[in-house]
Design an enzyme around this catalytic site. Sequence first.
Site: not given
Ligand code: TA6
Length: 269
Positions: A139, A242
Amino acid sequence: MNLEYGAGTTAKIHLYGATVISWIKDGTEQLFLSSLSKMDGSKAIRGGIPIVFPNFGPWSCGPQHGFARISWWKLQKKEKLTDCCRASFILEGNEQTLTMWKHRFQLIYTVELRSSELKTSLTISNTGSEPFDFTTLLHTYFRVSDINECSVTGFKACTYNDKVAKEDGKLENREEIRINANVDSVYIGAGKEGHLIKSSGRAISVEKQNLNDTVLWNPWLTKAKEMSDFDDEGYLSMICVEAGHVSSRKDLHPGETFSCGQVLKMIDK
Ligand code: TA6
């Protein structure tokens, strides 16, 4: 712990989630880390390169994005080789993970720092007696000087699920994507030739290994304000590109391993 390549090129990895929280090249930080991020293990680090495993997104067995990014990993090895500094980290099934997910596994995460690149690789092993399935993703929060001057390539002709518009199966026809609002899209089969993230004065390429999909995310203002660990203005200086295996679940039988990763390279513009 720190990797020092020298000449203003370093990386820093937090044992909580084995999260790369800094990659400095020639004295300039390349990753975004929210100034409000918790760094004490009370919640996932908001920035750097959180590791998502065994589930991308909401998860019926536990917290969103799984437990890898909210577990304390152990440093396995740290080496200074001729052309790189390398550190590897290990996470194995434990009491905390077994309460959520009944499978035995081993994750080995390797971070390699070279003059102009940062390589992060993840090897997932099924060390139990039952098969399991998972999704996984790196991520990565890239720092950009100004989101309005940023563009990303590598998505053209891919099908994507637009989580903001709540519309699946859209076709991307843009060669270069610019971000000017909340974007949260899962691109299937994107980045086969890599992605290029350009923002004023520099460019970073993302080369993926065995990670078929790419998620593009920027919360923009409203969602940034909703996150207590995200600077309200933080959306102006970050973009998440990501690399993941998220559009289908990967099966792993006892004794099998799955290796994947990404190479982030500074490109002279
Ligand atoms: O990768 C994108 C995502 O899935 C978004 O939908 C948003 O939720 C982001 O990840 C961050 O997620 P988190 O659980 O770290 O707040």
